[in-house]
Design an enzyme around this catalytic site. Sequence first.
Site, PDB file in Angstrom:
ATOM      1  N   ALA A  57       5.522  -2.880  14.700  1.00 21.94           N
ATOM      2  CA  ALA A  57       5.356  -3.406  13.333  1.00 21.94           C
ATOM      3  C   ALA A  57       5.065  -2.273  12.362  1.00 21.94           C
ATOM      4  CB  ALA A  57       4.230  -4.434  13.299  1.00 21.94           C
ATOM      5  N   ARG A  88       7.332  -8.978   5.071  1.00 18.51           N
ATOM      6  CA  ARG A  88       6.356  -8.171   4.348  1.00 18.51           C
ATOM      7  C   ARG A  88       6.605  -8.189   2.841  1.00 18.51           C
ATOM      8  NH1 ARG A  88       6.438  -2.532   4.570  1.00 18.51           N
ATOM      9  NH2 ARG A  88       4.467  -1.510   4.139  1.00 18.51           N
ATOM     10  N   HIS A 188       2.988   4.053  12.446  1.00 20.44           N
ATOM     11  CA  HIS A 188       3.142   4.853  11.230  1.00 20.44           C
ATOM     12  C   HIS A 188       3.399   6.302  11.605  1.00 20.44           C
ATOM     13  CE1 HIS A 188      -0.031   1.916   9.389  1.00 20.44           C
ATOM     14  NE2 HIS A 188       1.169   1.397   9.295  1.00 20.44           N
TER      15      HIS A 188
HETATM   16 FE1  CFM Z   1      -0.877   1.077   3.938  1.00 17.04          FE
HETATM   17 FE2  CFM Z   1      -2.090  -1.032   3.945  1.00 17.04          FE
HETATM   18 FE3  CFM Z   1      -0.302  -0.412   5.855  1.00 17.04          FE
HETATM   19 FE4  CFM Z   1       0.471  -0.934   3.296  1.00 17.04          FE
HETATM   20 FE5  CFM Z   1       0.933  -3.557   4.060  1.00 17.04          FE
HETATM   21 FE6  CFM Z   1      -1.635  -3.603   4.666  1.00 17.04          FE
HETATM   22 FE7  CFM Z   1       0.105  -2.997   6.590  1.00 17.04          FE
HETATM   23 MO1  CFM Z   1      -0.050  -5.397   5.640  1.00 17.04          MO
HETATM   24  S1  CFM Z   1      -1.195  -0.269   2.239  1.00 17.04           S
HETATM   25  S2  CFM Z   1       1.086   0.545   4.685  1.00 17.04           S
HETATM   26  S3  CFM Z   1       1.860  -2.376   2.483  1.00 17.04           S
HETATM   27  S4  CFM Z   1      -2.216   0.385   5.468  1.00 17.04           S
HETATM   28  S5  CFM Z   1      -0.495  -4.929   3.489  1.00 17.04           S
HETATM   29  S6  CFM Z   1      -3.472  -2.629   3.780  1.00 17.04           S
HETATM   30  S7  CFM Z   1      -1.611  -4.150   6.699  1.00 17.04           S
HETATM   31  S8  CFM Z   1       1.766  -4.030   5.915  1.00 17.04           S
HETATM   32  S9  CFM Z   1       0.357  -1.233   7.781  1.00 17.04           S
HETATM   33  C1  HCA Z   2       2.107  -6.198   9.856  1.00 16.33           C
HETATM   34  C2  HCA Z   2       2.582  -6.626   8.497  1.00 16.33           C
HETATM   35  C3  HCA Z   2       1.516  -7.261   7.635  1.00 16.33           C
HETATM   36  C4  HCA Z   2       1.083  -8.603   8.158  1.00 16.33           C
HETATM   37  C5  HCA Z   2       0.386  -9.384   7.116  1.00 16.33           C
HETATM   38  C6  HCA Z   2      -0.465 -10.534   7.486  1.00 16.33           C
HETATM   39  C7  HCA Z   2       2.105  -7.401   6.216  1.00 16.33           C
HETATM   40  O1  HCA Z   2       0.937  -5.878  10.040  1.00 16.33           O
HETATM   41  O2  HCA Z   2       2.912  -6.155  10.736  1.00 16.33           O
HETATM   42  O3  HCA Z   2      -1.121 -10.543   8.536  1.00 16.33           O
HETATM   43  O4  HCA Z   2      -0.517 -11.417   6.650  1.00 16.33           O
HETATM   44  O5  HCA Z   2       1.530  -6.883   5.286  1.00 16.33           O
HETATM   45  O6  HCA Z   2       3.142  -8.042   6.097  1.00 16.33           O
HETATM   46  O7  HCA Z   2       0.399  -6.389   7.558  1.00 16.33           O
END
Ligand code: CFM
Ligand code: HCA
Length: 535
Positions: A57, A88, A188
């Site tokens: 993910a 997302r 990431h």
């Molecule tokens: Fe950075 Fe985030 Fe994330 Fe994000 Fe997101 Fe998120 Fe995520 Mo959900 S800013 S990239 S756009 S750490 S909302 S708080 S959890 S997808 S891995």
């Molecule tokens: C992810 C994506 C997610 C999930 C969001 C949620 C997102 O972690 O794989 O639990 O509602 O932002 O879409 O973080």
Amino acid sequence: PEEVKARIMAKYPPKVARKRSKQFVINKVGEDGKTPVINANVRTVPGLMGQRGCCYAGCKGVVLGPTRDIINITHGPIGCGFYSWLTRRNQTDPESTPDGHNFMTYCFSTDMQDEEIIFGGEKKLKQAIQEAYDNFKPKAIAVFSTCPVGLIGDDVHSVCREMKEKLGINIFGFSCEGYKGVSQSAGHHIANNGIFKHVVGLDDTIKEGKYRINLLGEYNIGGDAFEIERIFDKCGITQVAAYSGNSSIDAFANSHTADLNCIMCHRSINYVAEMMETKFGVPWIKVNFIGAEATAKSLRKIAQYFGEQELIDKVEEVIAEELPEVEAACAEVRPRTEGKRAMLFVGGSRAHHYQELFGELGMKTLSAGYEFGHRDDYEGRKVLPDIKVDADSRNIEELTIEKDPERFNPRISEERKAELENSGFEFNDYDGMMPEMPDGAMVIDDLSQWETDQLIKIFKPDLFCAGIKEKYTVQKHGIPLKQLHSYDYGGPYAGFKGAINFYHEIDRMVNSRVWEYMKAPWDKNPELAATYACD
Ligand code: CFM
Ligand code: HCA
């Protein structure tokens, strides 16, 4: 808070309590800005229902998913591809690149079946790459491995090399099996390594623009990147590449020509910034465009870096033009939001950034935490040398990057850098969430469902911020939940216009009593009630 913590820990078996207490910290900021140590980026205790997602993910869904013109093929059972198919809400504007390619609306997957699990899936992967190429003629194809791929040992990298040779386009793979690492965070890192190895630096053309920056760690959820681009345009700042909201592969290939990297989400993308600095000499700074004040501050920081009066003046002009509307909206809402109490448990950066917006509304953050942030996201990068690298982190490749012999070009002189630093300007730094939180706030890493229930029952906050998995249980307690991942299908919330949207949304949520009136099924029918074994 101390007593609440003790009460929650007392319900756990001793070993679990020992582990969780290091992840449940009562904030206290010392004179030197130092905060207590928090344990983070560690395995979730089996049996505790957490909020986290998987490595795949983080790699496919988060970092590479928002790039519109790479065909992203999920090598695995169909569920993984389906679940990461635009859920997302990362938006894009295909018209901003000449060929107009946008593959984000498609879900590409090898749809692995039992047969491939038993006899291997490489043949099917080759076919899928060929089929995607024949149908769409993309510039690039990326392959993402799901759990079974690693378990059965398919070599996605050699398949990618072979197909790259055959088709003559850029094809690269990611070993981002879901089980690698303890959360999305590992994904990431793997994504950052892959883009850096296979894409960054492929195009050296210096494009037009005087103040040329990259925006890193902004994913255009709900159109946030569009609002930030609008502001950059207005200021005369050129965005060379964005990682990866509203992005294209050509922009990544050219991104090392920018003169500054600005990091929004430190957690997901700091690796690209670090590698780009080492190899090409591009410095990085931390910015935040969530919150009107934070937006103004970040623009000023960019202008200060370039140091040209023309840009400094333009930025001031834009801020002066944008702020009155934001301030008027805030003033209108604030008498109704002042003093309300929020809790924020999201990802690895928003639990920090959104405290800015709540602050503007006069709201208090009682408790906050990340799902998968590391200690540096909590306590600041100053703790990096103290972080113990455990086996789970060691599992993720750390690329050895060296200065590019021809292309390394330090963008500013040592003297200018020192001059800026002496005036309080910070390069390569992120202070983290905790130093900005008040003493006594509960900072909780990798919050569990049971702990969520406890916090809500004890504190009855006015608003709880989390994701889709938490939303409905929180609402059943009578508390409104704002999704800070998908924005509940609203947004943008970044920049100036975004702040206004957010003020209105939060006003509506904390002042509507609809959830209080709702009765959960077990409140109406006691026979449906259940208790946790430890309740
Ligand atoms: Fe950075 Fe985030 Fe994330 Fe994000 Fe997101 Fe998120 Fe995520 Mo959900 S800013 S990239 S756009 S750490 S909302 S708080 S959890 S997808 S891995
Ligand atoms: C992810 C994506 C997610 C999930 C969001 C949620 C997102 O972690 O794989 O639990 O509602 O932002 O879409 O973080």
